[in-house]
Design a protein around this motif. Structure first.
Motif, PDB file in Angstrom:
ATOM      1  N   ILE A  40       0.843  -1.201   0.000  1.00  0.00           N
ATOM      2  CA  ILE A  40       0.000   0.000   0.000  1.00  0.00           C
ATOM      3  C   ILE A  40       0.875   1.247   0.000  1.00  0.00           C
ATOM      4  CG2 ILE A  40      -1.579   1.355   1.422  1.00  0.00           C
ATOM      5  CD1 ILE A  40      -3.000  -1.204   2.118  1.00  0.00           C
ATOM      6  N   SER A  41       1.969   1.210   0.771  1.00  0.00           N
ATOM      7  CA  SER A  41       2.774   2.423   0.812  1.00  0.00           C
ATOM      8  C   SER A  41       3.519   2.652  -0.493  1.00  0.00           C
ATOM      9  CB  SER A  41       3.722   2.423   2.002  1.00  0.00           C
ATOM     10  OG  SER A  41       4.098   1.135   2.338  1.00  0.00           O
ATOM     11  N   LEU A  74       0.783   4.006  -2.828  1.00  0.00           N
ATOM     12  CA  LEU A  74       0.179   5.282  -2.418  1.00  0.00           C
ATOM     13  C   LEU A  74       0.527   6.462  -3.330  1.00  0.00           C
ATOM     14  CD1 LEU A  74      -1.655   6.532  -0.314  1.00  0.00           C
ATOM     15  CD2 LEU A  74       0.311   6.817   1.178  1.00  0.00           C
ATOM     16  N   THR A 133      -1.401   6.770  -6.494  1.00  0.00           N
ATOM     17  CA  THR A 133      -2.818   7.139  -6.437  1.00  0.00           C
ATOM     18  C   THR A 133      -3.033   8.638  -6.215  1.00  0.00           C
ATOM     19  OG1 THR A 133      -3.058   6.876  -4.042  1.00  0.00           O
ATOM     20  CG2 THR A 133      -3.341   4.910  -5.385  1.00  0.00           C
ATOM     21  N   TYR A 134      -1.948   9.406  -5.998  1.00  0.00           N
ATOM     22  CA  TYR A 134      -2.107  10.820  -5.671  1.00  0.00           C
ATOM     23  C   TYR A 134      -3.017  11.539  -6.657  1.00  0.00           C
ATOM     24  CZ  TYR A 134       1.576  10.851  -2.134  1.00  0.00           C
ATOM     25  OH  TYR A 134       2.321  10.644  -1.019  1.00  0.00           O
ATOM     26  N   LEU A 170      -6.415   0.691  -3.073  1.00  0.00           N
ATOM     27  CA  LEU A 170      -5.630   0.448  -1.860  1.00  0.00           C
ATOM     28  C   LEU A 170      -6.319  -0.567  -0.952  1.00  0.00           C
ATOM     29  CD1 LEU A 170      -4.501   4.103  -1.150  1.00  0.00           C
ATOM     30  CD2 LEU A 170      -3.154   2.275  -2.143  1.00  0.00           C
ATOM     31  N   ALA A 220      -4.042   7.770   3.498  1.00  0.00           N
ATOM     32  CA  ALA A 220      -4.320   7.966   2.082  1.00  0.00           C
ATOM     33  C   ALA A 220      -5.602   8.767   1.895  1.00  0.00           C
ATOM     34  CB  ALA A 220      -4.434   6.617   1.377  1.00  0.00           C
TER      35      ALA A 220
END
Lengths: 327, 502
Positions: free
Chosen positions: B45-46, B49, B52-53, B64, B336
């Motif tokens: 996920i990190s 991340l 996905t911004y 996520l 997130a």
């Protein structure tokens, strides 16, 4: 569609630039390959979104490409410290709300920059408006600022408001306390949203937040906005009276804007101001900022250069007068 | 009725071809990282991340979240085939899954864990539809006093119910709280334990801590070990089908597991790992012949797998309706949401109905996709386990560093990750659990903030915590959990003393 609009803006911009900057050929020489807008907050927030709206329109005019770089940390101070040491050719600028530059230096001992000597102000995008609102935690009879202050005077053990410690919301509360002689205690929150939630739940009687965060709740009737901190009534909420109108000399309207490292030549700064200001004046940008609750308001380099030290001194005085100490 | 129409509009959002593709990417990546030992949902996920911004908020969350619950499906594969838990939550699946595979029943074990994962997940989602909107309507009446008491319950439950020594668990919670103190205090604005380092003003980065303790530490720990690699092609489709006895033996454990998982998952602070261990313990207790456990009992994989998947879904309830993260992975998911300008809490469901119901609908779709991914295509995942570690681990380290750096464009966080990786290695070696530390780190500062605010509002009156009925109920529950765990130790001490006296 997008490209045509971009071209149109480009043409308008070029025209504006040639008016401000002089001969057209000089501009062609000045146009940079790459410019970076450094933002001290994570992607997705209001500051980042505004920077990206402006960057998109500056690409191709101010520089071939303009990118946004997020360097979040320490409430925006890390990004400012980074820009301080950037090249001074106009390729690097900081976009920031005012507080890391005008409030933090008075609160924190270890500052990685000196606001008045390390930066040159370039252009502003808007001036934020704060609002004092009450919710179900305050008696329903409170309809005006006067009602609220009277109630607070009679119920000193309940007279409090929510807001972030050391933020302009906090200082607005202090200014109101000083001006009215009624003690108001700050209940600290990490940001606007949780304080609004607690005001909606009736756990705190009042809250001071950016106006945009309470407008939807005021429309629903769950919160009542009593006063705004702008000099004149906000276009976004023309029904809300200002503190000044109500007889309290409180104007808190902090800028958000672009700055470059000290030593950047004046003509570079002027060129950037012209480019940014004309972007902020386009209807599209005005609309998109309006959706975020911001009233677009560009300024000239000279005006911003006056506003910056004034706002810096203003908070210095409030913090000193009220003996607020953090570190 | 309103729920149904909401759900229908949610499906409209989630069935959009773009969202469907995003969901598929999420669950596929989730299964992949779940299958690979050492790299879990947190790392994935990190790393994902920053990608996905600039995505639409709903799409970002669907992806996520898909990684999060997808990892629970994949995690059992390595546990069964290699005796290595793919994610920490699947550790308990090793106990009976690996013996099953040694008995030549690996296929059955893989099939059963997928089915029970699906059932557990579905039960968790139903619970979420039923509870989350109701709870969020109710949550507006929660003041800081209630928040404090709920989190205290979660923290005490998590540290005492964890696996292994409760004392070590408690010590790690306290250490986590201590690390959480670093940074600016919300109620006073004072920087604490920053030693003048401006990078520490925002506190220790959660991502650096989590990736260091879980990702890097795991890699370091595996360096010295003899490699345990899988020979390809050990699972065929035919070997997947369970017998009628297997089905019959799995039904009740699955239901019990899902129930335990839903309950434990809803409680803030207790994540899927604890749910799986509790489900296993319960199965062992209710079984007619407990000695079969550890030797390939199918109940021993059915129940915990149902429990951890139910818990993953249920963990979204406190996160979305109260804004309290259930465990570390969901805390990153919450981060997130904040990055995308959504504040999880009582107002989330009413102010972003499309996102909430779209997310719920995507959970259903994602679980069906996972069923397809994990049963007919199991061979692919098994083959992934044959990638040599000498290629896998450097690649993982690389992605961990990139992920941590990309979060804030800040090399300091990469150094922190490596530091915590080193600390995490020694914690693994000496069997200090990392999960309670992370939990203390996440809930500690939140608890402090609410404690101080409750007292600020009550003007210093501590009775506020027992005056408010909901808060009082949670405090009593906390006492009960505490008494329940201390009881065996006290009894033992008492009987020892009486023996000594006689």
């Amino acid at each position: 569609m997008g490209t045509r609009r971009g071209m149109l803006t480009g043409m308008v911009l070029a025209a504006t630039l040639s008016l401000v900057g002089g001969a057209g050929s000089a501009i062609a020489q000045d146009k940079l390959d790459l410019a970076t807008i450094v933002v001290g907050f994570p992607p997705g927030g209001g500051t980042d979104t505004t920077a990206r709206i402006v960057a998109e329109k500056l690409s191709g005019t101010y520089a071939d490409s303009v990118i946004v770089e997020n360097r979040p940390g320490a409430g925006g101070r890390i990004a400012a410290a980074y820009v301080k040491d950037c090249p001074t050719d106009g390729s690097c600028m900081l976009f920031t709300p005012a507080f890391p530059l005008i409030i933090h230096p008075h609160l924190y001992a270890d500052m990685p920059f000196d606001t008045l000597n390390d930066f040159v102000p370039v252009a502003t995008t808007h001036f934020g408006v704060l609002a004092l609102s009450v919710g179900p935690g305050a008696p329903e009879s409170i309809k005006t600022l006067e009602d609220f202050l009277n109630w607070a005077k009679e119920n000193p053990d309940q007279a409090s408001f929510g807001g972030p410690v050391g933020g302009s919301q906090h200082f607005t509360g202090i200014l109101l306390s000083n001006a009215s002689g009624v003690d108001l205690e700050l209940i600290g929150y990490p940001g606007g949203a949780p304080s609004v939630t607690d005001a909606l739940g009736g756990h705190i009687p009042a809250v001071i937040t950016p106006m945009a965060e309470v407008l939807p709740h005021a429309a629903e009737g769950t919160l009542r906005i009593l006063a705004a901190t702008s000099k004149e009534r906000s276009k976004l909420a023309p029904d809300i009276p200002t503190f000044t109108e109500l007889g309290y000399d409180i104007v808190v309207q902090d800028w958000s804007g672009f700055l470059m490292p000290a030593g950047t030549p004046a003509e570079v700064v002027e060129r950037a101001n012209a480019a940014i200001s004309s972007v902020v004046e386009t209807q599209d940008v005005i609309d998109r900022m309006g959706e975020l609750g911001m009233e677009a308001q560009p300024t000239s380099v000279a005006d911003f250069a006056k506003v910056l030290p004034e706002s810096y001194a203003k908070y210095g005085k409030i913090i000193e007068d009220n003996n607020i100490e953090v570190q | 009725m309103e729920t149904l129409s909401n759900l229908a509009s949610g499906f409209q959002v989630a069935l959009d071809p773009y969202m469907l593709a995003i969901c598929l990417i999420g669950v596929t990546v989730g299964t992949l990282v779940g299958v690979l030992p050492g790299i879990g949902a947190m790392a994935a996920i990190s790393i994902a991340l920053p990608i996905t911004y600039h995505m639409d908020t709903t799409a970002a969350l669907i992806m996520l979240a898909g990684i999060f619950y997808g990892a629970q499906y994949g995690g059992s594969t390595a546990a069964i085939l290699l005796n290595l838990p793919g994610t920490a939550t699947n550790a308990v699946t090793c106990l009976d899954g690996y013996p099953m595979s040694k008995q030549g029943r690996a296929g059955v074990a893989l099939f059963m864990t997928t089915i029970t994962s699906f059932v557990g997940g579905c039960i968790g989602i139903v619970l979420m539809i039923g509870f989350a909107p109701a709870l969020s309507r109710f949550a507006l009446s929660f003041s800081s006093a209630e928040y404090f008491s709920i989190m205290l319950l979660g923290l005490v439950a998590a540290s005492t119910l964890s696996v292994g020594s409760p004392l070590k668990g408690l010590a790690m919670v306290v250490m986590g709280i201590a690390l959480g103190l670093v940074g600016i205090d919300v109620t006073s604005g004072h920087p604490r334990y920053t030693f003048g380092v401006i990078r520490l003003m925002d506190g220790v980065n959660l991502l650096a801590l989590g990736m260091g303790l879980f990702g890097v530490a795991e890699i370091l720990n595996n360096l010295g070990k003899p490699t345990q690699q899988l020979k390809a092609g050990s699972v065929t489709l035919r070997s997947l089908l369970p017998s009628r006895e297997d089905w019959k033996a799995s039904v009740m454990p699955t239901v019990r597991g899902a129930a335990i998982g839903s309950g434990v998952g809803t409680l803030p602070g207790t994540g899927p790992g604890i749910a799986a261990f509790m489900a296993y313990a319960v199965e062992k207790r209710v079984a007619k012949d407990p000695s079969r456990f550890g030797h390939g009992a199918i109940e021993g994989i059915a129940s915990p797998e149902a429990a951890n998947n139910a818990a993953v879904q249920a963990a979204f309830i406190p996160t979305l309706s109260l804004g309290i993260p259930g465990d570390a992975v969901i805390a990153i998911l919450m981060g997130a949401m904040l990055i995308h300008g959504i504040v999880p809490g009582p107002q989330f469901i009413t102010s972003h109905p499309d996102t909430f119901w779209g997310l719920i609908a995507s959970f259903w779709i994602g679980n069906v996709l996972l069923l397809i991914l994990n049963i007919p295509m199991i061979g692919i995942w098994v083959r992934i386990l044959t990638i040599p570690y000498r290629l896998l681990y450097p690649a993982m380290l690389f992605f961990v560093c990139v992920g941590v750096y990309a979060m804030r464009n800040n090399p300091f966080d990469v150094y922190l990750t490596m530091l915590f990786g080193g600390i995490g290695y020694f914690m693994l070696r000496f069997q200090y659990p990392a999960a309670p530390l992370l939990l203390g780190f996440i809930l500690g500062p939140l608890m402090e903030e609410h404690l101080k605010r409750a007292l600020q509002i009550s003007r210093g009156d501590f009775l506020v915590f027992v005056d408010r009925p909901i808060s009082a109920v949670f405090l009593v529950a906390t006492l009960l959990v505490f008494a329940f765990t201390v009881k065996p130790a006290v009894m033992r001490a008492l009987s020892r003393r009486s023996r000594a006296e006689s």
